[in-house]
Design a protein around this motif. Structure first.
Motif, short mmCIF file in Angstrom:
data_model
loop_
_atom_site.label_atom_id
_atom_site.label_comp_id
_atom_site.label_asym_id
_atom_site.label_seq_id
_atom_site.Cartn_x
_atom_site.Cartn_y
_atom_site.Cartn_z
N ASP A 254 0.84 -1.20 0.00
CA ASP A 254 0.00 0.00 0.00
C ASP A 254 0.88 1.25 0.00
O ASP A 254 2.08 1.22 0.27
CB ASP A 254 -0.96 0.02 1.20
CG ASP A 254 -0.24 -0.07 2.54
OD1 ASP A 254 0.72 0.71 2.74
OD2 ASP A 254 -0.62 -0.91 3.36
N ASP A 255 0.26 2.40 -0.32
CA ASP A 255 0.98 3.66 -0.44
C ASP A 255 1.68 4.05 0.85
O ASP A 255 2.71 4.73 0.84
CB ASP A 255 0.02 4.78 -0.87
CG ASP A 255 -0.51 4.58 -2.27
OD1 ASP A 255 0.10 3.80 -3.03
OD2 ASP A 255 -1.54 5.18 -2.62
N TRP A 256 1.12 3.64 1.98
CA TRP A 256 1.67 4.01 3.28
C TRP A 256 3.03 3.35 3.51
O TRP A 256 3.90 3.92 4.15
CB TRP A 256 0.69 3.62 4.37
CG TRP A 256 1.13 4.03 5.75
CD1 TRP A 256 1.70 3.25 6.71
CD2 TRP A 256 1.05 5.34 6.32
NE1 TRP A 256 1.97 3.97 7.83
CE2 TRP A 256 1.58 5.27 7.63
CE3 TRP A 256 0.58 6.57 5.86
CZ2 TRP A 256 1.64 6.38 8.47
CZ3 TRP A 256 0.64 7.67 6.70
CH2 TRP A 256 1.17 7.57 7.98
N ASN A 257 3.18 2.12 2.98
CA ASN A 257 4.39 1.34 3.26
C ASN A 257 5.38 1.27 2.10
O ASN A 257 6.44 0.66 2.23
CB ASN A 257 4.01 -0.09 3.67
CG ASN A 257 3.35 -0.13 5.04
OD1 ASN A 257 3.88 0.42 6.00
ND2 ASN A 257 2.19 -0.77 5.14
N ILE A 258 5.04 1.87 0.97
CA ILE A 258 5.92 1.75 -0.19
C ILE A 258 7.28 2.42 0.07
O ILE A 258 8.31 1.98 -0.45
CB ILE A 258 5.26 2.36 -1.46
CG1 ILE A 258 6.01 1.92 -2.72
CG2 ILE A 258 5.15 3.86 -1.36
CD1 ILE A 258 5.97 0.44 -3.00
N ASN A 259 7.29 3.45 0.93
CA ASN A 259 8.56 4.09 1.27
C ASN A 259 9.46 3.16 2.07
O ASN A 259 10.69 3.26 2.00
CB ASN A 259 8.31 5.37 2.07
CG ASN A 259 7.81 6.51 1.19
OD1 ASN A 259 8.52 6.98 0.31
ND2 ASN A 259 6.59 6.93 1.42
N ILE A 260 8.85 2.25 2.83
CA ILE A 260 9.63 1.28 3.59
C ILE A 260 10.38 0.36 2.62
O ILE A 260 11.55 0.03 2.83
CB ILE A 260 8.72 0.45 4.51
CG1 ILE A 260 8.12 1.36 5.60
CG2 ILE A 260 9.48 -0.71 5.15
CD1 ILE A 260 7.17 0.65 6.54
N TYR A 261 9.69 -0.02 1.54
CA TYR A 261 10.32 -0.88 0.54
C TYR A 261 11.48 -0.15 -0.16
O TYR A 261 12.55 -0.71 -0.37
CB TYR A 261 9.29 -1.33 -0.49
CG TYR A 261 9.80 -2.34 -1.50
CD1 TYR A 261 10.64 -3.39 -1.11
CD2 TYR A 261 9.45 -2.24 -2.84
CE1 TYR A 261 11.11 -4.31 -2.04
CE2 TYR A 261 9.91 -3.16 -3.77
CZ TYR A 261 10.75 -4.19 -3.36
OH TYR A 261 11.21 -5.10 -4.28
N GLU A 262 11.27 1.12 -0.50
CA GLU A 262 12.32 1.93 -1.12
C GLU A 262 13.54 2.01 -0.20
O GLU A 262 14.68 1.81 -0.63
CB GLU A 262 11.79 3.33 -1.44
CG GLU A 262 12.85 4.36 -1.80
CD GLU A 262 13.53 4.12 -3.12
OE1 GLU A 262 14.55 4.79 -3.39
OE2 GLU A 262 13.07 3.25 -3.90
N ASP A 263 13.29 2.31 1.09
CA ASP A 263 14.39 2.40 2.05
C ASP A 263 15.09 1.06 2.22
O ASP A 263 16.32 0.98 2.32
CB ASP A 263 13.88 2.89 3.41
CG ASP A 263 13.50 4.35 3.39
OD1 ASP A 263 13.92 5.06 2.45
OD2 ASP A 263 12.76 4.78 4.29
N TYR A 264 14.31 -0.02 2.23
CA TYR A 264 14.89 -1.36 2.39
C TYR A 264 15.87 -1.65 1.25
O TYR A 264 17.00 -2.13 1.48
CB TYR A 264 13.79 -2.42 2.42
CG TYR A 264 14.32 -3.80 2.11
CD1 TYR A 264 15.09 -4.50 3.03
CD2 TYR A 264 14.08 -4.40 0.86
CE1 TYR A 264 15.62 -5.75 2.73
CE2 TYR A 264 14.59 -5.64 0.55
CZ TYR A 264 15.36 -6.32 1.49
OH TYR A 264 15.89 -7.55 1.18
N LEU A 265 15.47 -1.37 0.01
CA LEU A 265 16.36 -1.62 -1.13
C LEU A 265 17.62 -0.76 -1.05
O LEU A 265 18.72 -1.22 -1.39
CB LEU A 265 15.62 -1.34 -2.44
CG LEU A 265 14.48 -2.30 -2.80
CD1 LEU A 265 13.77 -1.85 -4.07
CD2 LEU A 265 15.00 -3.73 -2.96
#
Length: 419
Positions: A254-265
């Motif tokens: 979801d849009d709320w957590n997509i930044n977490i995925y970006e930071d993870y990568l």
């Protein structure tokens, strides 16, 4: 002409006569509404002419002013010049602020070179039809309903004179790409080769813009729906490692957590993880993987800090000194910085990067019989004392200052800030 200067530099100091009839043209366009508005704001007029074989666009600002004797005066000032073939342009006597554009009508005209886009929305003091004839471009499609390039006539005509084949783009309902000629190959005949894309994307070209075109080239494996998803995922590292698996994985976040995925990568890349592994790119538990990657990244950075801080310590350890009551020495590890910050409640821990790179040095001032207990902190930069702080950034006592001055004198350190 001075061949040592560019045409824009020559034009910058060149005095040009005003276009014939500009005052009459302005008054002819002033209906009652415009005449009233012109007392409080500046309007603009656009003209065209040839300058040493190149098309020149000039912008003039005008405004009405009431004189003390109740007469009306029209003031005109040239404010911009655009020359064919140059990305930059000339701006003169024009200043842009939060309340719009302001023109200095009463000062001598002086131009400077600019590359900032300006919108004047000017009145056009020329006929497009006449200029199409003058430029000998009879097949120009500027006025065609298919022209959706958004370019003004000057920019369109310059593009046409440089590459007449832009008319093919207009006729093919692809005029939005006229401003992107640098990424096209108009020497080719088929659209897939002109736009350098897979043939499956050709039917989609009329609905595309520059960004979409670049995505088609980079992610040629994607279909129309997938490209729309990729465009929405406008994140540096997600785009960098984009593939069908990553797209499928990211589309479920979801849009709320997509930044977490970006930071993870980003963290995974920083710690040197195998970015070709699907296990790394698409972790089963994103939150846990993000936390683990962050900790690993911090450990990696801490290790890098430790090495730099220790190297800086070795350069400054000779500045260590004691008078019996107090001692002073450079920080040796990142852990010491963190402890100093925690015990004394100040932000010296944030200096780790600068210390590790040798941009500054942190010195600890402590009691000689308690060398491991944080007491006072000093910043030394280029042999100049920058700060000297106690707990909560308070001022240390006088005897501590006396010790530091004694130390500074011994090692020829500038102590003006604490004198």
């Amino acid at each position: 002409m001075d061949t040592g200067k560019s045409i824009l530099e020559r034009l910058q100091t060149r005095k040009l006569t005003w276009p014939k009839g500009i005052e009459e043209f302005i008054f002819s366009k002033m209906d009652l509404w415009l005449a009233k508005e012109a007392y409080s704001r500046t309007y603009f007029v656009e003209t065209l002419e040839m300058y040493y074989g190149k098309l020149l666009k000039r912008i003039f600002g005008f405004q009405l002013f009431k004189n003390p004797n109740h007469t009306v005066e029209l003031k005109i000032q040239e404010v911009a010049r655009y020359i064919e073939g140059e990305k930059k342009f000339l701006v003169g006597n024009l200043y842009c602020g939060m309340f719009g554009k302001r023109v200095d009508f009463d000062y001598p005209l002086k131009f400077w070179i600019s590359d900032s886009k300006l919108n004047f929305y000017p009145l056009r003091m020329y006929s497009i039809e006449d200029w199409i004839k003058l430029l000998n471009i009879p097949y120009c499609q500027y006025q065609s309903e298919l022209n959706q390039s958004g370019l003004d006539f000057f920019d369109y005509a310059c593009a046409y004179r440089k590459e007449p084949k832009i008319e093919y783009l207009v006729k093919a309902d692809l005029s939005q790409f006229i401003s992107s000629l640098r990424v096209l190959d108009l020497s080719q005949k088929s659209l897939d080769k002109i736009f350098k894309v897979d043939r499956k994307f050709v039917p989609l070209l009329p609905q595309m813009d520059y960004t979409h075109l670049m995505l088609c080239r980079k992610y040629s494996w994607a279909n129309e729906k997938e490209l729309l998803k990729i465009r929405k995922l406008n994140f540096k590292h997600i785009r960098k490692y984009m593939c069908p698996r990553v797209l499928e994985y990211a589309s479920k976040i979801d849009d709320w957590n997509i930044n977490i995925y970006e930071d993870y990568l980003k963290f995974a890349e920083t710690i040197g993880a195998d970015m070709k592994s699907y296990k790394v790119l698409t972790p089963l538990n994103l939150v846990e993987a993000h936390s683990a990657a962050y900790k690993a990244m911090r450990a990696t950075e801490d290790a890098r800090f430790e090495q730099g801080i220790f190297e800086n310590y070795e350069k400054h350890v000779e500045l260590s000194y004691s008078n019996g009551k107090y001692l002073i020495r450079p920080v040796k590890t990142n852990a010491e910085l963190k402890k100093e910050s925690e015990v004394l409640n100040h932000c010296v821990r944030t200096y780790a990067t600068d210390v590790s790179k040798g941009h500054t040095e942190i010195m600890f001032v402590r009691l000689s019989d308690k060398p491991d207990v944080p007491l006072y902190t000093l910043e030394l930069k280029h042999k100049v004392i920058r700060q000297f702080r106690a707990n909560h950034n308070a001022v240390p006592p006088d005897d501590a200052f006396s010790f530091v001055r004694e130390w500074a004198d011994k090692f020829k350190i500038n102590k003006e800030l604490i004198s």
